[in-house]
Design a protein around this motif. Structure first.
Motif, PDB file in Angstrom:
ATOM      1  N   UNK A 187     -47.489 101.276  38.296  1.00  0.00           N
ATOM      2  CA  UNK A 187     -46.230 101.975  38.034  1.00  0.00           C
ATOM      3  C   UNK A 187     -45.534 102.311  39.344  1.00  0.00           C
ATOM      4  N   UNK A 188     -46.297 102.784  40.325  1.00  0.00           N
ATOM      5  CA  UNK A 188     -45.726 103.092  41.641  1.00  0.00           C
ATOM      6  C   UNK A 188     -45.176 101.825  42.281  1.00  0.00           C
ATOM      7  N   UNK A 189     -45.932 100.738  42.211  1.00  0.00           N
ATOM      8  CA  UNK A 189     -45.495  99.483  42.814  1.00  0.00           C
ATOM      9  C   UNK A 189     -44.178  99.002  42.224  1.00  0.00           C
ATOM     10  N   UNK A 190     -44.034  99.154  40.914  1.00  0.00           N
ATOM     11  CA  UNK A 190     -42.799  98.739  40.242  1.00  0.00           C
ATOM     12  C   UNK A 190     -41.616  99.534  40.777  1.00  0.00           C
ATOM     13  N   UNK A 191     -41.771 100.848  40.891  1.00  0.00           N
ATOM     14  CA  UNK A 191     -40.671 101.677  41.362  1.00  0.00           C
ATOM     15  C   UNK A 191     -40.359 101.436  42.839  1.00  0.00           C
ATOM     16  N   UNK A 192     -41.388 101.206  43.644  1.00  0.00           N
ATOM     17  CA  UNK A 192     -41.165 100.883  45.057  1.00  0.00           C
ATOM     18  C   UNK A 192     -40.389  99.577  45.176  1.00  0.00           C
ATOM     19  N   UNK A 193     -40.769  98.589  44.378  1.00  0.00           N
ATOM     20  CA  UNK A 193     -40.083  97.296  44.408  1.00  0.00           C
ATOM     21  C   UNK A 193     -38.606  97.452  44.049  1.00  0.00           C
ATOM     22  N   UNK A 194     -38.327  98.248  43.035  1.00  0.00           N
ATOM     23  CA  UNK A 194     -36.942  98.479  42.619  1.00  0.00           C
ATOM     24  C   UNK A 194     -36.156  99.215  43.699  1.00  0.00           C
ATOM     25  N   UNK A 195     -36.779 100.206  44.322  1.00  0.00           N
ATOM     26  CA  UNK A 195     -36.105 100.953  45.377  1.00  0.00           C
ATOM     27  C   UNK A 195     -35.782 100.050  46.564  1.00  0.00           C
ATOM     28  N   UNK A 196     -36.711  99.208  46.941  1.00  0.00           N
ATOM     29  CA  UNK A 196     -36.476  98.302  48.069  1.00  0.00           C
ATOM     30  C   UNK A 196     -35.279  97.391  47.817  1.00  0.00           C
ATOM     31  N   UNK A 197     -35.155  96.922  46.590  1.00  0.00           N
ATOM     32  CA  UNK A 197     -34.016  96.063  46.266  1.00  0.00           C
ATOM     33  C   UNK A 197     -32.696  96.806  46.448  1.00  0.00           C
ATOM     34  N   UNK A 198     -32.707  98.111  46.201  1.00  0.00           N
ATOM     35  CA  UNK A 198     -31.475  98.893  46.226  1.00  0.00           C
ATOM     36  C   UNK A 198     -31.123  99.448  47.601  1.00  0.00           C
TER      37      UNK A 198
END
Length: 231
Positions: free
Chosen positions: A197-208
């Motif tokens: 779950x953390x990895x998913x949110x980190x990935x999304x944040x990096x894209x933004x």
């Protein structure tokens, strides 16, 4: 606690409702996707949390999550099949706060409900209590307005959990946090194995927020993540 549960399996609803009553929760149940969304839209301020199955007649759970997130930050827990990892990840990306895999233990669901709502209420109180704004060399993030700026330019809207995660990391620059620590600090509890779950949110944040020259959120292999503008 006012709960809206959108689940087409009536036996599951009856079983869960026994636990709701034991905890003093008031629950509204819908066994149809569109009907459940309509119930929410009639009185959105009534519900403290939404629990929605992804596989529903007339309207799927993903569509319900997207529709609710257009106007509300109300906590959402999605119910998914155990093998549907892609659905779990997508649900989180669309703005769900947590997921529980089916078949599930009702006590697990109750624990997740309490943790998600506790974190949501704490965030609301913090926002009302003060207007903390963090300003760095590149960013400005405000809890009072729930806005993020990169060099004075608004960044694409963040989901509530993305915002909370970024704010926490920015408030502790260059400090490395494990996934377990981030789950505890941002989500308010541990997922007991669901650290992706953390990895998913980190990935999304990096894209933004990432640029060609700066990643801002760095992986420290074998440990976790950190926010660092100097690297």
């Amino acid at each position: 606690m006012q709960v809206l549960m959108i689940e087409d399996n009536e036996s599951v609803c009856k079983m869960v409702n026994m636990f709701f009553k034991k905890e003093g929760f008031k629950a509204t149940f819908s066994h149809d996707g569109q009907q459940g969304l309509d119930l929410y839209k009639e009185t959105p301020e009534q519900f403290d949390i939404i629990i929605v199955d992804l596989m529903l007649p007339s309207l799927d759970g993903m569509s319900i999550v997207m529709a609710i997130r257009e106007t509300s930050k109300v906590p959402i827990i999605i119910l998914t099949a155990k093998e549907s990892e892609a659905d779990q990840v997508l649900g989180l990306e669309l703005g769900a706060d947590d997921y529980v895999t089916k078949p599930f233990n009702a006590l697990t669901l109750m624990a997740r409900i309490k943790a998600v709502t506790r974190r949501s209420q704490a965030t609301e109180k913090e926002t009302v209590a003060d207007a903390d704004t963090l300003t760095t060399a590149f960013f400005k993030i405000s809890r009072s307005t729930h806005e993020l700026f990169f060099e004075d330019t608004p960044v694409a809207a963040l989901t509530p959990k993305e915002f909370d995660l970024l704010y926490f990391l920015m408030a502790h620059p260059r400090q490395v946090f494990s996934r377990e620590q981030l789950l505890e600090q941002v989500w308010g509890y541990q997922f007991y194995g669901d650290e992706r779950t953390v990895d998913v949110h980190i990935k999304r944040l990096r894209k933004k927020i990432s640029t060609d020259t700066h990643a801002f959120i760095h992986t420290v292999w074998g440990i976790g993540y950190k926010f660092d503008e100097t690297e």
